[in-house]
Design an enzyme around this catalytic site. Structure first.
Site, PDB file in Angstrom:
ATOM      1  N   ASP A  94       9.352  24.354 -23.379  1.00 39.68           N
ATOM      2  CA  ASP A  94       9.511  23.817 -22.028  1.00 39.68           C
ATOM      3  C   ASP A  94      10.943  23.336 -21.823  1.00 39.68           C
ATOM      4  OD1 ASP A  94       9.356  22.177 -19.629  1.00 39.68           O
ATOM      5  OD2 ASP A  94       7.188  22.221 -19.901  1.00 39.68           O
TER       6      ASP A  94
ATOM      7  N   SER B 298       7.234  23.049 -13.833  1.00 43.01           N
ATOM      8  CA  SER B 298       6.448  23.615 -14.926  1.00 43.01           C
ATOM      9  C   SER B 298       5.047  24.038 -14.516  1.00 43.01           C
ATOM     10  CB  SER B 298       6.361  22.615 -16.087  1.00 43.01           C
ATOM     11  OG  SER B 298       7.619  22.454 -16.690  1.00 43.01           O
TER      12      SER B 298
ATOM     13  N   HIS C 150      -1.210  18.336 -18.964  1.00 42.56           N
ATOM     14  CA  HIS C 150       0.132  18.515 -18.423  1.00 42.56           C
ATOM     15  C   HIS C 150       0.247  19.900 -17.795  1.00 42.56           C
ATOM     16  CE1 HIS C 150       4.510  17.409 -18.505  1.00 42.56           C
ATOM     17  NE2 HIS C 150       3.968  16.194 -18.527  1.00 42.56           N
TER      18      HIS C 150
ATOM     19  N   SER D 101       2.103  22.684 -18.159  1.00 40.60           N
ATOM     20  CA  SER D 101       2.167  23.946 -18.905  1.00 40.60           C
ATOM     21  C   SER D 101       0.821  24.372 -19.483  1.00 40.60           C
ATOM     22  CB  SER D 101       3.233  23.861 -20.003  1.00 40.60           C
ATOM     23  OG  SER D 101       4.504  23.607 -19.457  1.00 40.60           O
TER      24      SER D 101
ATOM     25  N   GLU E 107       2.924  24.969 -26.992  1.00 46.46           N
ATOM     26  CA  GLU E 107       4.068  24.473 -26.222  1.00 46.46           C
ATOM     27  C   GLU E 107       4.845  23.394 -26.962  1.00 46.46           C
ATOM     28  OE1 GLU E 107       5.174  22.358 -21.939  1.00 46.46           O
ATOM     29  OE2 GLU E 107       3.287  21.882 -22.953  1.00 46.46           O
TER      30      GLU E 107
ATOM     31  N   ASP F  57      12.063  19.712 -22.842  1.00 39.64           N
ATOM     32  CA  ASP F  57      12.292  19.399 -21.440  1.00 39.64           C
ATOM     33  C   ASP F  57      12.594  17.917 -21.244  1.00 39.64           C
ATOM     34  OD1 ASP F  57      11.980  20.038 -18.481  1.00 39.64           O
ATOM     35  OD2 ASP F  57      10.363  18.596 -18.716  1.00 39.64           O
TER      36      ASP F  57
ATOM     37  N   HIS G 279      15.924  16.213 -19.706  1.00 36.14           N
ATOM     38  CA  HIS G 279      15.841  15.321 -18.548  1.00 36.14           C
ATOM     39  C   HIS G 279      16.539  13.992 -18.819  1.00 36.14           C
ATOM     40  CE1 HIS G 279      13.529  17.208 -15.374  1.00 36.14           C
ATOM     41  NE2 HIS G 279      12.647  17.662 -16.247  1.00 36.14           N
TER      42      HIS G 279
ATOM     43  N   ASP H 274       9.806  28.119 -19.680  1.00 37.72           N
ATOM     44  CA  ASP H 274       9.352  28.125 -18.296  1.00 37.72           C
ATOM     45  C   ASP H 274      10.512  28.046 -17.312  1.00 37.72           C
ATOM     46  OD1 ASP H 274       9.876  25.562 -19.209  1.00 37.72           O
ATOM     47  OD2 ASP H 274       8.112  24.645 -18.310  1.00 37.72           O
TER      48      ASP H 274
ATOM     49  N   HIS I  62      15.989  20.354 -13.371  1.00 34.49           N
ATOM     50  CA  HIS I  62      15.852  21.724 -13.857  1.00 34.49           C
ATOM     51  C   HIS I  62      16.981  22.596 -13.333  1.00 34.49           C
ATOM     52  CE1 HIS I  62      11.186  21.228 -14.354  1.00 34.49           C
ATOM     53  NE2 HIS I  62      11.887  20.410 -15.123  1.00 34.49           N
TER      54      HIS I  62
END
Length: 564
Positions: A102, A152, A215, A217, A374, A379, A383, A420, A517
């Site tokens: 991710d 996502s 979540h 994904s 995953e 990710d 972030h 993703d 993103h």
């Protein structure tokens, strides 16, 4: 004295890391950033760093893309182009494992590769990740139906269901408007996932994640919802803007436990136990459940699977004998699991350990399996503008991929690794070979003669500007050569690479509450039967159709090897 000071810094960071291990990380994505400004924001939503109601409002896509057949036809066209080439591989994929990093942009892959080499004491650039050695690579186009840069949820719908949808939506077509639950509950707007196709073919199936089982994904494998944040009945009230009733709108956790294909999964491993428990119950991590309806979904699951087992920590998971049980759920945190750097190794299993146990579970089926794995916290690290997190999570992810390779037969198992979406992380300037990837670029300066970090983000928390808006010298903040506040490199290594809570937030150009993103293509890496199909540039929504073709499942074109 300097040594003593640095020891204090390291010890303080270790204490901070230990405390952090007992606190759930906040949700990164929030509704308003994803779909647009909201009429009102509850306290629960304010706790999120990005209000989820901001991303999708006011965004529209082409009318023809609201029909699932549009994406099915496009996938068939992309498959047909690949089949025009000589087809030397006559193998059928009995098993399919999809590994999803991710937020694993190509720049993250490159930086992680360098980081891996530098951890060995080498320059780094010459190294490679396990999946970079796969024989076939391609590029995936990640936009969703109404957004240039995706989240996502719409991406999960693409790479698991084969259809692009609106941002924030899961398992439904783009005909479903934001927060319109009656539309997402309509079977005419729902799309099946490759997990469902696998089950229809008699195969085993499962999901593994370092985030939560509900979540975005992993939910793409089983859920149908207008809003990815409808994870529990309470969330429908919180995020539904008064338009949706939990009594008639089925939350994601309930779908996982009570509806196909989720209820039929052989294995589910990750975080997020809170979404399955009523708020009258304290979970194994000393937090109250999140459900308002009084339903204990884990008890319901246990009733449906009397031969199934629930695990709440690493020891319980590792002690499970897969041959003696029918199903397995592991929930290892109230919310998302901790970063590998922060996790208590006695409590939380690694992604590699979860992958190993999941393969043990699904491998029992003589017809084969589909497994989704995953690495979800790559990710989160991006972030937070913290490559020390995101790169470490990428290295944990590549270890899990290597374990998947080790445990499977390459003649009958197709393994696909992808992401993703990207993040706007850059490897900047002209740093010399072997420059510490997490440090300062020692070979370049800005127009004012100030050195800059090798890794930078477009949007984020820290611009490191003085009162006049000029960039400040970061040498005292990030300095692998001279030290961190006078510390030697060894201490910096501990502070930045091992206990990041005391580490460095990398610079960004635009000031935001959190990193965002990016919209560029992401990599696809494949090995095993029919792996050659994943070469070139393809729509993200074509990926599950190619996997289904290789495994001879679903309703798409059938290869001649399927009859062998």
């Amino acid at each position: 004295m300097k040594t003593f000071t640095c020891l204090i810094l390291v010890l303080s960071a270790l204490v901070a890391s230990s405390l952090a291990a007992s606190i759930d990380m906040p949700e990164i994505h929030t509704q308003s950033q994803l779909i647009g400004a909201s009429v009102s924001i509850s306290k629960t939503r304010e706790a999120n760093l990005i209000d989820p109601n901001a991303m999708g409002k006011g965004k529209t896509g082409p009318e023809e893309e609201k029909n699932a057949q549009f994406w099915y036809d496009l996938a068939n066209e992309e498959l047909a182009k690949r089949l025009e080439q000589p087809q030397l591989d006559k193998r059928r994929a009995k098993n399919v494992i999809m590994f999803l990093g991710d937020g694993m942009s190509l720049s993250t892959v490159a930086a992680a590769r360098i980081h891996k080499g530098q951890l060995k004491g080498n320059p780094g650039e010459e190294d490679s990740l396990s999946f970079e050695r796969f024989p076939y690579t391609g590029l995936s186009r990640t936009y969703c139906s109404n957004a240039q840069v995706p989240d996502s949820a719409c991406t999960a719908t693409a790479y698991l269901c084969g259809v692009k949808t609106n941002i924030v939506a899961l398992g439904v077509t783009a005909a479903v408007n934001f927060n319109n639950c009656s539309q997402s509950e309509d079977p005419a707007n729902q799309v099946k996932s490759i997990a469902g196709w696998a089950q229809e073919a008699g195969k085993a199936s499962g999901i593994v994640t370092t985030t939560t089982l509900t979540h975005a994904s992993p939910s793409g494998a089983y859920a149908h919802t207008t809003n990815r944040f409808f994870e529990s009945d309470t969330d429908i009230t919180t995020y539904g803007e008064g338009q949706n009733d939990p009594a008639t709108c089925t939350d994601i956790a309930t779908q996982l436990i009570t509806q196909a294909p989720g209820k039929n999964f052989d294995v589910m491993l990750g975080g997020g136990i809170g979404k399955f428990l009523p708020n009258t119950i304290t979970d194994p991590f000393n937090k109250k459940g999140e459900r308002s309806d009084g339903v204990n979904l884990l008890s319901r699951w246990q009733g449906q699977h009397p031969g199934g087992v629930l695990a709440y920590n690493r020891n319980q998971l590792l002690s499970v004998n897969a041959s003696k049980i029918t199903n397995l759920i592991g929930t290892f945190r109230s919310g998302v699991m901790n970063f590998h750097k922060m996790a208590d190794a006695t409590e939380e299993p690694t992604l590699t350990e979860m992958t190993r146990k999941a393969i043990e579970m699904v491998s029992k089926n003589k017809n084969g399996y589909f497994l989704f794995v995953e690495g979800g916290l790559i990710d989160y690290g991006n972030h937070y503008n913290s490559p020390a997190y995101s790169l470490d999570e990428t290295l944990e992810f590549e270890k899990a991929v290597a374990e998947g390779l080790r445990l499977t037969d390459p003649e009958e198992t197709l393994i696909v690794v992808t992401s993703d979406h990207a993040h706007p992380l850059t490897i900047a300037g002209y740093p010399g070979r072997g420059t510490p990837i997490l440090g300062l670029n020692q070979d370049d300066t800005d127009v004012n003669g100030v050195k800059y970090a090798t890794l930078n983000y477009a949007v984020g928390l820290e611009q490191y500007l003085d009162a006049q808006g000029q960039r400040i010298d970061l040498t005292d903040k990030i300095n692998e050569e001279g030290g961190f506040g006078g510390c030697t490199f060894d201490f910096i290594y501990l502070l930045i690479l091992i206990v990041l809570p005391a580490g460095f937030i990398h610079p960004s150009y635009i000031h935001g509450n959190i990193g965002v993103h990016a919209g560029e293509d992401v990599g696809v890496f494949a090995t095993g039967p029919q792996a050659h199909l994943f070469s070139g540039v393809l729509q993200q929504s074509t990926i599950p159709h190619l996997m289904a073709y290789a495994a001879c499942i679903g309703d798409g074109p059938v290869g001649s090897f399927c009859n062998q």
